[in-house]
Scaffold this motif. Structure first.
Motif, PDB file in Angstrom:
ATOM      1  N   SER A  47       0.779  -1.228   0.084  1.00 46.10           N
ATOM      2  CA  SER A  47       0.110  -0.067  -0.169  1.00 46.10           C
ATOM      3  C   SER A  47       0.956   1.189   0.012  1.00 46.10           C
ATOM      4  O   SER A  47       1.507   1.445   1.084  1.00 46.10           O
ATOM      5  CB  SER A  47      -0.946  -0.087   1.014  1.00 46.10           C
ATOM      6  OG  SER A  47      -1.604   1.134   1.218  1.00 46.10           O
TER       7      SER A  47
ATOM      8  N   THR B 130      -8.936   7.305  -1.625  1.00 43.59           N
ATOM      9  CA  THR B 130      -8.285   6.663  -2.734  1.00 43.59           C
ATOM     10  C   THR B 130      -6.859   6.111  -2.194  1.00 43.59           C
ATOM     11  O   THR B 130      -6.337   6.635  -1.441  1.00 43.59           O
ATOM     12  CB  THR B 130      -7.958   7.818  -3.769  1.00 43.59           C
ATOM     13  OG1 THR B 130      -9.133   8.373  -4.147  1.00 43.59           O
ATOM     14  CG2 THR B 130      -7.162   7.000  -4.986  1.00 43.59           C
TER      15      THR B 130
ATOM     16  N   ARG C 210      -3.436   3.867  -3.573  1.00 45.82           N
ATOM     17  CA  ARG C 210      -2.658   3.077  -4.626  1.00 45.82           C
ATOM     18  C   ARG C 210      -1.980   1.782  -4.101  1.00 45.82           C
ATOM     19  O   ARG C 210      -1.134   1.750  -3.229  1.00 45.82           O
ATOM     20  CB  ARG C 210      -1.527   4.085  -5.080  1.00 45.82           C
ATOM     21  CG  ARG C 210      -0.905   3.667  -6.202  1.00 45.82           C
ATOM     22  CD  ARG C 210       0.211   4.600  -6.716  1.00 45.82           C
ATOM     23  NE  ARG C 210      -0.576   5.797  -7.353  1.00 45.82           N
ATOM     24  CZ  ARG C 210      -0.340   7.127  -6.687  1.00 45.82           C
ATOM     25  NH1 ARG C 210       0.276   7.231  -5.611  1.00 45.82           N
ATOM     26  NH2 ARG C 210      -1.010   7.970  -7.355  1.00 45.82           N
TER      27      ARG C 210
ATOM     28  N   ASP D 228      -5.730 -11.328  -9.562  1.00 46.65           N
ATOM     29  CA  ASP D 228      -6.543 -10.223  -9.070  1.00 46.65           C
ATOM     30  C   ASP D 228      -7.538 -10.583  -8.078  1.00 46.65           C
ATOM     31  O   ASP D 228      -7.365 -11.910  -7.513  1.00 46.65           O
ATOM     32  CB  ASP D 228      -7.602 -10.067 -10.356  1.00 46.65           C
ATOM     33  CG  ASP D 228      -8.488 -11.373 -10.535  1.00 46.65           C
ATOM     34  OD1 ASP D 228      -7.946 -12.451 -10.461  1.00 46.65           O
ATOM     35  OD2 ASP D 228      -9.582 -11.353 -11.257  1.00 46.65           O
TER      36      ASP D 228
ATOM     37  N   TYR E 257      -9.840  -0.698   4.459  1.00 41.08           N
ATOM     38  CA  TYR E 257      -9.642   0.785   4.967  1.00 41.08           C
ATOM     39  C   TYR E 257     -10.028   0.870   6.391  1.00 41.08           C
ATOM     40  O   TYR E 257     -11.216   0.335   6.705  1.00 41.08           O
ATOM     41  CB  TYR E 257     -10.245   1.543   4.136  1.00 41.08           C
ATOM     42  CG  TYR E 257     -10.069   2.026   2.627  1.00 41.08           C
ATOM     43  CD1 TYR E 257      -9.479   3.113   2.232  1.00 41.08           C
ATOM     44  CD2 TYR E 257     -10.097   0.921   1.556  1.00 41.08           C
ATOM     45  CE1 TYR E 257      -8.971   3.282   0.801  1.00 41.08           C
ATOM     46  CE2 TYR E 257      -9.778   0.979   0.264  1.00 41.08           C
ATOM     47  CZ  TYR E 257      -9.231   2.281  -0.200  1.00 41.08           C
ATOM     48  OH  TYR E 257      -8.842   2.371  -1.476  1.00 41.08           O
TER      49      TYR E 257
ATOM     50  N   VAL F 251     -12.355  -3.475  -0.323  1.00 39.61           N
ATOM     51  CA  VAL F 251     -12.390  -3.563  -1.798  1.00 39.61           C
ATOM     52  C   VAL F 251     -11.494  -4.487  -2.191  1.00 39.61           C
ATOM     53  O   VAL F 251     -10.555  -5.122  -1.440  1.00 39.61           O
ATOM     54  CB  VAL F 251     -12.327  -2.058  -2.406  1.00 39.61           C
ATOM     55  CG1 VAL F 251     -13.509  -1.084  -1.813  1.00 39.61           C
ATOM     56  CG2 VAL F 251     -10.855  -1.735  -2.138  1.00 39.61           C
TER      57      VAL F 251
ATOM     58  N   THR G   4      -8.677  -5.715  -5.717  1.00 40.15           N
ATOM     59  CA  THR G   4      -8.024  -5.475  -6.871  1.00 40.15           C
ATOM     60  C   THR G   4      -9.029  -6.223  -8.173  1.00 40.15           C
ATOM     61  O   THR G   4      -9.409  -7.189  -7.850  1.00 40.15           O
ATOM     62  CB  THR G   4      -6.552  -5.676  -6.945  1.00 40.15           C
ATOM     63  OG1 THR G   4      -6.547  -7.095  -6.609  1.00 40.15           O
ATOM     64  CG2 THR G   4      -5.993  -4.956  -6.012  1.00 40.15           C
ATOM     65  N   PRO G   5      -9.120  -5.227  -9.214  1.00 34.23           N
ATOM     66  CA  PRO G   5      -9.916  -5.522 -10.368  1.00 34.23           C
ATOM     67  C   PRO G   5      -9.654  -6.374 -11.478  1.00 34.23           C
ATOM     68  O   PRO G   5     -10.098  -6.952 -12.147  1.00 34.23           O
ATOM     69  CB  PRO G   5     -10.485  -4.155 -11.072  1.00 34.23           C
ATOM     70  CG  PRO G   5      -9.556  -3.235 -10.681  1.00 34.23           C
ATOM     71  CD  PRO G   5      -9.000  -3.646  -9.253  1.00 34.23           C
TER      72      PRO G   5
ATOM     73  N   VAL H 244      -2.334  -0.109  -9.142  1.00 31.78           N
ATOM     74  CA  VAL H 244      -3.830   0.415  -9.353  1.00 31.78           C
ATOM     75  C   VAL H 244      -4.352   1.188  -8.248  1.00 31.78           C
ATOM     76  O   VAL H 244      -3.915   1.004  -6.985  1.00 31.78           O
ATOM     77  CB  VAL H 244      -4.730  -1.036  -9.552  1.00 31.78           C
ATOM     78  CG1 VAL H 244      -4.829  -1.722  -8.150  1.00 31.78           C
ATOM     79  CG2 VAL H 244      -5.982  -0.558 -10.015  1.00 31.78           C
ATOM     80  N   GLU H 245      -5.297   2.349  -8.710  1.00 27.54           N
ATOM     81  CA  GLU H 245      -5.867   3.089  -7.369  1.00 27.54           C
ATOM     82  C   GLU H 245      -7.144   2.581  -7.112  1.00 27.54           C
ATOM     83  O   GLU H 245      -7.979   2.112  -8.099  1.00 27.54           O
ATOM     84  CB  GLU H 245      -6.039   4.513  -8.085  1.00 27.54           C
ATOM     85  CG  GLU H 245      -4.822   5.246  -8.100  1.00 27.54           C
ATOM     86  CD  GLU H 245      -4.974   6.700  -8.393  1.00 27.54           C
ATOM     87  OE1 GLU H 245      -5.960   7.108  -8.493  1.00 27.54           O
ATOM     88  OE2 GLU H 245      -3.955   7.313  -8.153  1.00 27.54           O
ATOM     89  N   LEU H 246      -7.478   2.283  -5.735  1.00 23.86           N
ATOM     90  CA  LEU H 246      -8.818   1.697  -5.383  1.00 23.86           C
ATOM     91  C   LEU H 246      -9.685   2.969  -4.695  1.00 23.86           C
ATOM     92  O   LEU H 246      -8.947   3.659  -3.921  1.00 23.86           O
ATOM     93  CB  LEU H 246      -8.528   0.637  -4.722  1.00 23.86           C
ATOM     94  CG  LEU H 246      -7.813  -0.511  -5.412  1.00 23.86           C
ATOM     95  CD1 LEU H 246      -7.579  -1.723  -4.372  1.00 23.86           C
ATOM     96  CD2 LEU H 246      -8.725  -1.173  -6.473  1.00 23.86           C
TER      97      LEU H 246
ATOM     98  N   CYS I 117     -12.849   3.798  -1.844  1.00 27.54           N
ATOM     99  CA  CYS I 117     -13.734   3.468  -0.721  1.00 27.54           C
ATOM    100  C   CYS I 117     -14.390   4.809  -0.349  1.00 27.54           C
ATOM    101  O   CYS I 117     -13.808   5.809  -0.184  1.00 27.54           O
ATOM    102  CB  CYS I 117     -12.823   2.957   0.375  1.00 27.54           C
ATOM    103  SG  CYS I 117     -13.839   2.842   1.979  1.00 27.54           S
TER     104      CYS I 117
END
Length: 125
Positions: free
Chosen positions: A13, A30, A32, A43, A49, A64, A66-67, A76-78, A80
């Protein structure tokens, strides 16, 4: 903890600055998430969080995943959506834990926790 990192994923993270926004429905946080290893990371990695340090018993705000798979060196940005963030300064430090369930074997486990400092949203008006 795997010490031979020749062919292993390593999720982390990142504490790099990202944009967190406030709106009428709360805060959009957000984070990363990166693969700092040498092998792909599959994936569906859970990312939690928290409204403080999860190792000290903080409450989970959301989870969440990872897509998609992350190649070595890829991030990747996730997002919440926190419906009830603090409304006054200094707010709280939100902790983001990659591999929240601890189920993925990786090169280095001690870099899964990142922070988003001073999260708060002033009420509209």
């Amino acid at each position: 903890e795997i010490r031979n990192c020749d062919w292993s994923s390593d999720v982390c993270s990142s504490d790099l600055p990202v944009r967190n926004t406030c709106g009428t429905s709360g805060a959009r946080l957000t984070a990363r998430i990166c693969n700092r290893g040498t092998a792909p990371l599959g994936d569906g990695l859970p990312v939690g969080y928290y409204d403080g340090d999860p190792n000290a018993g903080a409450n989970r705000i959301c989870t969440v995943v990872t897509p998609r798979a992350l190649l070595a060196g890829e991030c990747v940005e996730l997002f919440c959506d926190w419906r009830s963030p603090p409304t006054t300064e200094p707010g709280v430090t939100v902790y983001v834990r990659a591999d929240d369930t601890g189920m993925r074997r990786e090169c280095f486990e001690d870099n899964n926790l990142g922070t988003l400092p001073n999260i708060h949203c002033r009420p509209p008006g």
